[in-house]
Design an enzyme around this catalytic site. Structure first.
Site, PDB file in Angstrom:
ATOM      1  N   GLU A 107      -2.983  -4.675  -3.155  1.00 60.52           N
ATOM      2  CA  GLU A 107      -3.442  -5.582  -4.210  1.00 60.52           C
ATOM      3  C   GLU A 107      -3.385  -4.891  -5.567  1.00 60.52           C
ATOM      4  O   GLU A 107      -2.951  -5.467  -6.568  1.00 60.52           O
ATOM      5  CB  GLU A 107      -4.892  -6.030  -3.956  1.00 60.52           C
ATOM      6  N   CYS A 134      -4.047   0.655  -2.625  1.00 63.28           N
ATOM      7  CA  CYS A 134      -3.969  -0.602  -1.867  1.00 63.28           C
ATOM      8  C   CYS A 134      -2.892  -1.521  -2.450  1.00 63.28           C
ATOM      9  O   CYS A 134      -2.560  -1.455  -3.641  1.00 63.28           O
ATOM     10  CB  CYS A 134      -5.302  -1.339  -1.917  1.00 63.28           C
ATOM     11  N   ASN A 161       0.841  -1.197   0.000  1.00 63.89           N
ATOM     12  CA  ASN A 161       0.000   0.000   0.000  1.00 63.89           C
ATOM     13  C   ASN A 161       0.879   1.250   0.000  1.00 63.89           C
ATOM     14  O   ASN A 161       1.959   1.281   0.590  1.00 63.89           O
ATOM     15  CB  ASN A 161      -1.022   0.013   1.138  1.00 63.89           C
ATOM     16  N   CYS A 211     -10.398  -5.151   0.391  1.00 68.37           N
ATOM     17  CA  CYS A 211     -11.487  -4.168   0.389  1.00 68.37           C
ATOM     18  C   CYS A 211     -12.354  -4.365  -0.863  1.00 68.37           C
ATOM     19  O   CYS A 211     -11.956  -5.045  -1.827  1.00 68.37           O
ATOM     20  CB  CYS A 211     -10.932  -2.747   0.460  1.00 68.37           C
ATOM     21  N   CYS A 239     -10.790  -3.416  -4.217  1.00 74.12           N
ATOM     22  CA  CYS A 239      -9.789  -4.396  -4.682  1.00 74.12           C
ATOM     23  C   CYS A 239     -10.451  -5.677  -5.174  1.00 74.12           C
ATOM     24  O   CYS A 239      -9.958  -6.312  -6.103  1.00 74.12           O
ATOM     25  CB  CYS A 239      -8.775  -4.680  -3.580  1.00 74.12           C
ATOM     26  N   GLU A 275       0.298   5.223   0.692  1.00 71.80           N
ATOM     27  CA  GLU A 275      -0.654   6.231   1.169  1.00 71.80           C
ATOM     28  C   GLU A 275      -0.250   7.623   0.715  1.00 71.80           C
ATOM     29  O   GLU A 275       0.835   7.834   0.158  1.00 71.80           O
ATOM     30  CB  GLU A 275      -0.760   6.136   2.700  1.00 71.80           C
TER      31      GLU A 275
HETATM   32  N1  THU Z   1      -5.405  -1.563   2.381  1.00 68.21           N
HETATM   33  C1  THU Z   1      -4.846  -2.376   1.438  1.00 68.21           C
HETATM   34  O1  THU Z   1      -3.690  -2.175   1.041  1.00 68.21           O
HETATM   35  N2  THU Z   1      -5.603  -3.383   0.944  1.00 68.21           N
HETATM   36  C2  THU Z   1      -6.889  -3.664   1.324  1.00 68.21           C
HETATM   37  O2  THU Z   1      -7.533  -4.541   0.759  1.00 68.21           O
HETATM   38  C3  THU Z   1      -7.489  -2.934   2.444  1.00 68.21           C
HETATM   39  C4  THU Z   1      -6.765  -1.723   2.877  1.00 68.21           C
HETATM   40  C5  THU Z   1      -4.618  -0.454   2.932  1.00 68.21           C
HETATM   41  C6  THU Z   1      -5.099   0.907   2.493  1.00 68.21           C
HETATM   42  C7  THU Z   1      -4.568   1.779   3.625  1.00 68.21           C
HETATM   43  O3  THU Z   1      -3.252   2.178   3.311  1.00 68.21           O
HETATM   44  C8  THU Z   1      -4.529   0.857   4.825  1.00 68.21           C
HETATM   45  O4  THU Z   1      -4.655  -0.463   4.327  1.00 68.21           O
HETATM   46  C9  THU Z   1      -5.607   1.126   5.847  1.00 68.21           C
HETATM   47  O5  THU Z   1      -6.852   1.162   5.253  1.00 68.21           O
END
Ligand code: THU
Length: 128
Positions: A57, A55, A44, A88, A91, A46
Site C-alpha cells: 500500500e 508494504c 511489498n 496493517c 498502512c 522486503e
Molecule cells: N504486507 C503488506 O504489504 N501490506 C499489509 O497491509 C500487510 C503486510 C506485507 C509486509 C510483508 O512483506 C508481508 O506482507 C508479510 O507481513
C-alpha cells in the site's frame, strides 16, 4: 468518478506478481486510483533487515504521489490468502493521510472482496 472495483483488483494482482517477499513468502499487490483516473501499482518490498520491509500500500501510494497525484479515491489490495487481506495498522494511518473517505477494496486469492472506507478501518486516527 465511478470505481471499477474488479479492474482495480486485476491491477493489484499484476502488482502482486512483482512482489519481493523472499522472507515471508507473502506477496501483496496494491493498485491506487488517483483523482486523475490514473492507476498506480505497488508491491511489498522486503529486506534482510526485516523491519525495513515496505508494504504494498505504501509503495503504491508513494508512486502515486511521486507522479503528482494529490487526491486518492480508492485502492485495492490482494494477497494469496483465503480471506481478504486487511491493511496493517501502519498502512491504515498512511492511507488516511490522503483522505478519510478513500475506498479500500480488500481481496482474497479468489478475488472475492470486501469494501470499506479507510475511516471505518481506522477510527480515531492520529492527526497533527
Ligand atoms: N504486507 C503488506 O504489504 N501490506 C499489509 O497491509 C500487510 C503486510 C506485507 C509486509 C510483508 O512483506 C508481508 O506482507 C508479510 O507481513
Amino acid at each position: 468518478m465511478d470505481i471499477n472495483v474488479k479492474g482495480l483488483i486485476e491491477e493489484a494482482e499484476k502488482a502482486r506478481k512483482q512482489a519481493y517477499a523472499p522472507y515471508s513468502n507473502f506477496p501483496v499487490g496494491c493498485a491506487v486510483l488517483g483523482a486523475s483516473g490514473t492507476v498506480y501499482r505497488g508491491c511489498n518490498v522486503e529486506n534482510a533487515s526485516l523491519s525495513l520491509t515496505l508494504c504494498a500500500e505504501r509503495a503504491a501510494i508513494a508512486g502515486a504521489l511521486c507522479a503528482g497525484e494529490r487526491e486518492i479515491l480508492a485502492l485495492a489490495i490482494i494477497s494469496h490468502s483465503p480471506e481478504p487481506i486487511s491493511p496493517c495498522g501502519a498502512c491504515r494511518q498512511f492511507i488516511l493521510e490522503f483522505g478519510e473517505d478513500i475506498t479500500v477494496i480488500m481481496a482474497d486469492r479468489d478475488k472475492r472482496y470486501e469494501v470499506k472506507k479507510i475511516k471505518e478501518l481506522l477510527p480515531l486516527p492520529f492527526k497533527l
